[in-house]
Design a protein around this motif. Sequence first.
Motif, PDB file in Angstrom:
ATOM      1  N   LEU A 111     -78.887 -20.756  37.444  1.00 53.66           N
ATOM      2  CA  LEU A 111     -79.699 -21.811  38.103  1.00 53.66           C
ATOM      3  C   LEU A 111     -80.342 -21.512  39.453  1.00 53.66           C
ATOM      4  CD1 LEU A 111     -77.187 -24.706  37.637  1.00 53.66           C
ATOM      5  CD2 LEU A 111     -79.102 -24.230  35.945  1.00 53.66           C
ATOM      6  N   HIS A 112     -81.131 -22.096  39.589  1.00 54.52           N
ATOM      7  CA  HIS A 112     -81.902 -21.798  40.838  1.00 54.52           C
ATOM      8  C   HIS A 112     -80.705 -22.258  42.064  1.00 54.52           C
ATOM      9  CE1 HIS A 112     -84.314 -22.377  44.585  1.00 54.52           C
ATOM     10  NE2 HIS A 112     -85.297 -21.465  43.935  1.00 54.52           N
ATOM     11  N   THR A 113     -80.583 -21.628  43.319  1.00 52.05           N
ATOM     12  CA  THR A 113     -79.553 -22.059  44.083  1.00 52.05           C
ATOM     13  C   THR A 113     -79.373 -23.559  44.562  1.00 52.05           C
ATOM     14  OG1 THR A 113     -80.624 -21.105  46.087  1.00 52.05           O
ATOM     15  CG2 THR A 113     -79.374 -19.463  44.724  1.00 52.05           C
ATOM     16  N   THR A 114     -80.624 -24.114  44.683  1.00 50.12           N
ATOM     17  CA  THR A 114     -80.659 -25.396  45.088  1.00 50.12           C
ATOM     18  C   THR A 114     -79.986 -26.407  43.960  1.00 50.12           C
ATOM     19  OG1 THR A 114     -82.861 -25.577  44.145  1.00 50.12           O
ATOM     20  CG2 THR A 114     -82.380 -25.204  46.442  1.00 50.12           C
ATOM     21  N   GLU A 115     -80.011 -26.076  42.562  1.00 49.81           N
ATOM     22  CA  GLU A 115     -79.606 -26.608  41.399  1.00 49.81           C
ATOM     23  C   GLU A 115     -78.316 -26.727  41.271  1.00 49.81           C
ATOM     24  OE1 GLU A 115     -83.918 -26.195  38.812  1.00 49.81           O
ATOM     25  OE2 GLU A 115     -82.445 -24.705  38.577  1.00 49.81           O
ATOM     26  N   VAL A 116     -77.649 -25.874  41.851  1.00 48.35           N
ATOM     27  CA  VAL A 116     -76.000 -26.031  41.468  1.00 48.35           C
ATOM     28  C   VAL A 116     -75.382 -27.136  42.373  1.00 48.35           C
ATOM     29  CG1 VAL A 116     -75.900 -23.264  41.251  1.00 48.35           C
ATOM     30  CG2 VAL A 116     -75.588 -24.205  43.713  1.00 48.35           C
ATOM     31  N   GLU A 117     -76.078 -27.654  42.963  1.00 54.03           N
ATOM     32  CA  GLU A 117     -75.619 -29.030  43.605  1.00 54.03           C
ATOM     33  C   GLU A 117     -75.741 -30.285  42.861  1.00 54.03           C
ATOM     34  OE1 GLU A 117     -76.848 -29.140  47.518  1.00 54.03           O
ATOM     35  OE2 GLU A 117     -76.049 -27.211  48.219  1.00 54.03           O
ATOM     36  N   LEU A 118     -76.407 -30.147  41.752  1.00 51.94           N
ATOM     37  CA  LEU A 118     -76.726 -31.121  40.603  1.00 51.94           C
ATOM     38  C   LEU A 118     -75.548 -31.601  40.019  1.00 51.94           C
ATOM     39  CD1 LEU A 118     -80.125 -29.990  39.302  1.00 51.94           C
ATOM     40  CD2 LEU A 118     -79.866 -31.897  40.895  1.00 51.94           C
ATOM     41  N   PRO A 119     -75.370 -32.790  39.679  1.00 54.60           N
ATOM     42  CA  PRO A 119     -74.174 -33.314  39.240  1.00 54.60           C
ATOM     43  C   PRO A 119     -74.268 -32.849  37.569  1.00 54.60           C
ATOM     44  CG  PRO A 119     -75.426 -35.122  39.409  1.00 54.60           C
ATOM     45  CD  PRO A 119     -76.216 -34.156  40.240  1.00 54.60           C
ATOM     46  N   LEU A 120     -73.199 -32.524  37.133  1.00 58.29           N
ATOM     47  CA  LEU A 120     -73.156 -32.237  35.622  1.00 58.29           C
ATOM     48  C   LEU A 120     -72.852 -33.527  34.818  1.00 58.29           C
ATOM     49  CD1 LEU A 120     -72.549 -30.084  33.731  1.00 58.29           C
ATOM     50  CD2 LEU A 120     -70.249 -30.061  33.724  1.00 58.29           C
TER      51      LEU A 120
END
Length: 158
Positions: free
Chosen positions: A21-30
């Motif tokens: 994932l883009h590094t900014t997307e790893v903070e998105l909730p699962l």
Amino acid sequence: MTTEHRGLAGPYTEYDGLPVLHTTEVELPLVHPYAPVAAGRYVTPGGGRLTVHKAETSAAHLRVTLDHLGCHAQCTPEKDGAFKRLALAAEGYCVHAKCRHRPAYVGGVLRSFEVRTGTIPLAAFVRAALAVELGDFTLVDRLLEEAEARFGPVRPAE
């Protein structure tokens, strides 16, 4: 909610065994298949990014986008066919309500659906999409059967 970075070059990172994932997307909730779903952006169990928001074409619709950039395992002919059937199930309700929108379905690594509010519950629609990611097509087929039982065939799934 994190901003979207579709198509931008890295940096990309591994995330909990999922495709990069883009590094900014790893903070998105699962997103969990049995949890309530609200407007927003999520990471799916199959490694995709799910976005739910109001459709720009009609206030009576929600736009659901499923992005599998970087995950070619989600682009098999079987899964493409199941996602197409999911779109047809949603389209059956739109045809019955005499609304037409384009695109009803856009395939490939960036799939886009429009779901009429008050028809298929959003959680059921998202649950079916997540099941397809994991290789289970029964929920999609059930939604399509229910739509066709109510309104007749929409059009062939090709």
